[in-house]
Design a protein around this motif. Sequence first.
Motif, PDB file in Angstrom:
ATOM      1  N   GLU A 121      59.443 -10.891-104.406  1.00 13.77           N
ATOM      2  CA  GLU A 121      59.629 -12.324-104.159  1.00 13.77           C
ATOM      3  C   GLU A 121      60.402 -12.948-105.316  1.00 13.77           C
ATOM      4  OE1 GLU A 121      56.658 -15.166-102.159  1.00 13.77           O
ATOM      5  OE2 GLU A 121      56.397 -15.470-104.308  1.00 13.77           O
ATOM      6  N   PHE A 122      61.391 -13.770-104.976  1.00 15.25           N
ATOM      7  CA  PHE A 122      62.243 -14.430-105.966  1.00 15.25           C
ATOM      8  C   PHE A 122      62.367 -15.910-105.649  1.00 15.25           C
ATOM      9  CE2 PHE A 122      63.739 -10.059-105.672  1.00 15.25           C
ATOM     10  CZ  PHE A 122      63.811  -9.688-106.996  1.00 15.25           C
ATOM     11  N   ASN A 123      62.689 -16.709-106.643  1.00 13.12           N
ATOM     12  CA  ASN A 123      63.003 -18.113-106.421  1.00 13.12           C
ATOM     13  C   ASN A 123      64.375 -18.214-105.770  1.00 13.12           C
ATOM     14  OD1 ASN A 123      60.627 -19.019-107.593  1.00 13.12           O
ATOM     15  ND2 ASN A 123      61.548 -19.271-109.596  1.00 13.12           N
ATOM     16  N   TYR A 124      64.482 -19.082-104.764  1.00  7.66           N
ATOM     17  CA  TYR A 124      65.747 -19.307-104.074  1.00  7.66           C
ATOM     18  C   TYR A 124      66.606 -20.274-104.870  1.00  7.66           C
ATOM     19  CZ  TYR A 124      68.998 -21.335-100.708  1.00  7.66           C
ATOM     20  OH  TYR A 124      70.115 -21.802-100.092  1.00  7.66           O
ATOM     21  N   GLU A 125      67.900 -19.982-104.957  1.00  8.46           N
ATOM     22  CA  GLU A 125      68.877 -20.887-105.550  1.00  8.46           C
ATOM     23  C   GLU A 125      69.975 -21.104-104.527  1.00  8.46           C
ATOM     24  OE1 GLU A 125      70.232 -19.306-109.267  1.00  8.46           O
ATOM     25  OE2 GLU A 125      68.195 -19.008-109.996  1.00  8.46           O
ATOM     26  N   SER A 126      70.421 -22.343-104.373  1.00  3.30           N
ATOM     27  CA  SER A 126      71.390 -22.672-103.329  1.00  3.30           C
ATOM     28  C   SER A 126      72.830 -22.332-103.695  1.00  3.30           C
ATOM     29  CB  SER A 126      71.282 -24.149-102.956  1.00  3.30           C
ATOM     30  OG  SER A 126      71.543 -24.951-104.089  1.00  3.30           O
ATOM     31  N   ASP A 127      73.079 -21.937-104.923  1.00  3.86           N
ATOM     32  CA  ASP A 127      74.420 -21.565-105.367  1.00  3.86           C
ATOM     33  C   ASP A 127      74.911 -20.365-104.548  1.00  3.86           C
ATOM     34  OD1 ASP A 127      76.723 -20.770-106.711  1.00  3.86           O
ATOM     35  OD2 ASP A 127      75.715 -20.367-108.604  1.00  3.86           O
ATOM     36  N   LYS A 128      76.111 -20.447-104.004  1.00  5.77           N
ATOM     37  CA  LYS A 128      76.660 -19.371-103.171  1.00  5.77           C
ATOM     38  C   LYS A 128      76.861 -18.064-103.942  1.00  5.77           C
ATOM     39  CE  LYS A 128      77.165 -21.649 -99.312  1.00  5.77           C
ATOM     40  NZ  LYS A 128      76.404 -21.366 -98.135  1.00  5.77           N
ATOM     41  N   GLU A 129      76.820 -18.105-105.266  1.00  3.34           N
ATOM     42  CA  GLU A 129      76.945 -16.901-106.096  1.00  3.34           C
ATOM     43  C   GLU A 129      75.576 -16.339-106.486  1.00  3.34           C
ATOM     44  OE1 GLU A 129      79.829 -15.259-106.814  1.00  3.34           O
ATOM     45  OE2 GLU A 129      80.645 -16.704-105.386  1.00  3.34           O
ATOM     46  N   SER A 130      74.510 -16.908-105.959  1.00  6.04           N
ATOM     47  CA  SER A 130      73.157 -16.472-106.331  1.00  6.04           C
ATOM     48  C   SER A 130      72.811 -15.127-105.699  1.00  6.04           C
ATOM     49  CB  SER A 130      72.128 -17.516-105.884  1.00  6.04           C
ATOM     50  OG  SER A 130      71.998 -17.503-104.465  1.00  6.04           O
ATOM     51  N   SER A 131      71.746 -14.542-106.196  1.00  7.95           N
ATOM     52  CA  SER A 131      71.276 -13.254-105.683  1.00  7.95           C
ATOM     53  C   SER A 131      70.981 -13.312-104.192  1.00  7.95           C
ATOM     54  CB  SER A 131      70.011 -12.816-106.424  1.00  7.95           C
ATOM     55  OG  SER A 131      70.283 -12.621-107.776  1.00  7.95           O
ATOM     56  N   TYR A 132      70.405 -14.429-103.728  1.00  4.11           N
ATOM     57  CA  TYR A 132      70.062 -14.552-102.308  1.00  4.11           C
ATOM     58  C   TYR A 132      71.290 -14.315-101.436  1.00  4.11           C
ATOM     59  CZ  TYR A 132      68.926 -16.546 -97.800  1.00  4.11           C
ATOM     60  OH  TYR A 132      68.767 -16.721 -96.449  1.00  4.11           O
ATOM     61  N   TYR A 133      72.369 -15.008-101.721  1.00  2.00           N
ATOM     62  CA  TYR A 133      73.566 -14.895-100.885  1.00  2.00           C
ATOM     63  C   TYR A 133      74.239 -13.531-101.028  1.00  2.00           C
ATOM     64  CZ  TYR A 133      73.074 -19.726 -99.567  1.00  2.00           C
ATOM     65  OH  TYR A 133      72.594 -20.905 -99.049  1.00  2.00           O
ATOM     66  N   LYS A 134      74.213 -12.967-102.214  1.00  7.20           N
ATOM     67  CA  LYS A 134      74.799 -11.634-102.401  1.00  7.20           C
ATOM     68  C   LYS A 134      74.010 -10.582-101.629  1.00  7.20           C
ATOM     69  CE  LYS A 134      76.931 -12.578-106.838  1.00  7.20           C
ATOM     70  NZ  LYS A 134      76.949 -12.288-108.271  1.00  7.20           N
ATOM     71  N   LEU A 135      72.688 -10.668-101.669  1.00 10.00           N
ATOM     72  CA  LEU A 135      71.851  -9.710-100.950  1.00 10.00           C
ATOM     73  C   LEU A 135      71.933  -9.928 -99.442  1.00 10.00           C
ATOM     74  CD1 LEU A 135      68.833  -9.796-103.383  1.00 10.00           C
ATOM     75  CD2 LEU A 135      70.313  -7.812-102.944  1.00 10.00           C
ATOM     76  N   LYS A 136      71.995 -11.180 -99.021  1.00 18.38           N
ATOM     77  CA  LYS A 136      72.081 -11.509 -97.600  1.00 18.38           C
ATOM     78  C   LYS A 136      73.379 -10.967 -96.990  1.00 18.38           C
ATOM     79  CE  LYS A 136      70.224 -13.957 -94.226  1.00 18.38           C
ATOM     80  NZ  LYS A 136      69.089 -13.394 -93.512  1.00 18.38           N
ATOM     81  N   ALA A 137      74.425 -10.827 -97.802  1.00 19.17           N
ATOM     82  CA  ALA A 137      75.729 -10.355 -97.322  1.00 19.17           C
ATOM     83  C   ALA A 137      75.798  -8.846 -97.108  1.00 19.17           C
ATOM     84  CB  ALA A 137      76.813 -10.786 -98.311  1.00 19.17           C
ATOM     85  N   VAL A 138      74.798  -8.105 -97.565  1.00 19.32           N
ATOM     86  CA  VAL A 138      74.816  -6.648 -97.393  1.00 19.32           C
ATOM     87  C   VAL A 138      74.595  -6.319 -95.912  1.00 19.32           C
ATOM     88  CG1 VAL A 138      73.692  -4.473 -97.994  1.00 19.32           C
ATOM     89  CG2 VAL A 138      73.941  -6.262 -99.719  1.00 19.32           C
ATOM     90  N   PRO A 139      75.521  -5.598 -95.280  1.00 20.78           N
ATOM     91  CA  PRO A 139      75.342  -5.224 -93.867  1.00 20.78           C
ATOM     92  C   PRO A 139      74.073  -4.397 -93.667  1.00 20.78           C
ATOM     93  CG  PRO A 139      77.600  -4.826 -94.578  1.00 20.78           C
ATOM     94  CD  PRO A 139      76.801  -5.138 -95.812  1.00 20.78           C
ATOM     95  N   ALA A 140      73.397  -4.629 -92.550  1.00 19.52           N
ATOM     96  CA  ALA A 140      72.112  -3.974 -92.268  1.00 19.52           C
ATOM     97  C   ALA A 140      72.226  -2.451 -92.196  1.00 19.52           C
ATOM     98  CB  ALA A 140      71.527  -4.513 -90.971  1.00 19.52           C
ATOM     99  N   ASP A 141      73.415  -1.931 -91.887  1.00 20.29           N
ATOM    100  CA  ASP A 141      73.568  -0.478 -91.745  1.00 20.29           C
ATOM    101  C   ASP A 141      74.087   0.193 -93.016  1.00 20.29           C
ATOM    102  OD1 ASP A 141      76.106  -1.568 -91.629  1.00 20.29           O
ATOM    103  OD2 ASP A 141      76.805  -0.222 -90.045  1.00 20.29           O
ATOM    104  N   GLN A 142      74.155  -0.556 -94.123  1.00 23.52           N
ATOM    105  CA  GLN A 142      74.639   0.003 -95.383  1.00 23.52           C
ATOM    106  C   GLN A 142      73.536  -0.045 -96.444  1.00 23.52           C
ATOM    107  OE1 GLN A 142      78.289  -1.731 -96.730  1.00 23.52           O
ATOM    108  NE2 GLN A 142      79.293  -1.488 -94.748  1.00 23.52           N
ATOM    109  N   THR A 143      73.621   0.868 -97.398  1.00 23.70           N
ATOM    110  CA  THR A 143      72.656   0.893 -98.493  1.00 23.70           C
ATOM    111  C   THR A 143      73.317   0.427 -99.779  1.00 23.70           C
ATOM    112  OG1 THR A 143      73.156   3.189 -99.073  1.00 23.70           O
ATOM    113  CG2 THR A 143      71.366   2.827 -97.487  1.00 23.70           C
ATOM    114  N   ARG A 144      72.483   0.070-100.724  1.00 22.09           N
ATOM    115  CA  ARG A 144      72.923  -0.284-102.073  1.00 22.09           C
ATOM    116  C   ARG A 144      72.019   0.447-103.053  1.00 22.09           C
ATOM    117  NH1 ARG A 144      76.611  -1.761 -99.556  1.00 22.09           N
ATOM    118  NH2 ARG A 144      77.701  -3.744 -99.614  1.00 22.09           N
ATOM    119  N   GLU A 145      72.523   0.649-104.275  1.00 20.15           N
ATOM    120  CA  GLU A 145      71.716   1.308-105.307  1.00 20.15           C
ATOM    121  C   GLU A 145      70.878   0.268-106.042  1.00 20.15           C
ATOM    122  OE1 GLU A 145      73.629   4.049-107.919  1.00 20.15           O
ATOM    123  OE2 GLU A 145      74.934   4.778-106.314  1.00 20.15           O
TER     124      GLU A 145
END
Length: 93
Positions: A18-42
């Motif tokens: 669980e993380f605090n949400y930040e509305s900045d488009k460069e925040s972790s939330y938006y970067k993680l949300k952009a990862v396609p569901a069929d792809q992995t990340r390290e």
Amino acid sequence: SKTYINGLKDIGDSLEFEFNYESDKESSYYKLKAVPADQTREFAIVLPDGLSFGFEAYVSVRLAAAAVGEQLKFTLGLTPAGEITVDDSQVGV
């Protein structure tokens, strides 16, 4: 398929953080949300004593409900896509 190792507990299908949400488009939330569901990340989880766990995982992100005036939070779900490596080379350093 799962590989079971004596003495290790099954963590289930995913790890959640669980993380605090930040509305900045460069925040972790938006970067993680952009990862396609069929792809992995390290990912790496590093504990305070230096012990670390590395793995590739599928990513899911969801916002949590919040009362008026409370900090909005989001949950990051990581479903490991392979072996989890353990590195203790930095423990006690």
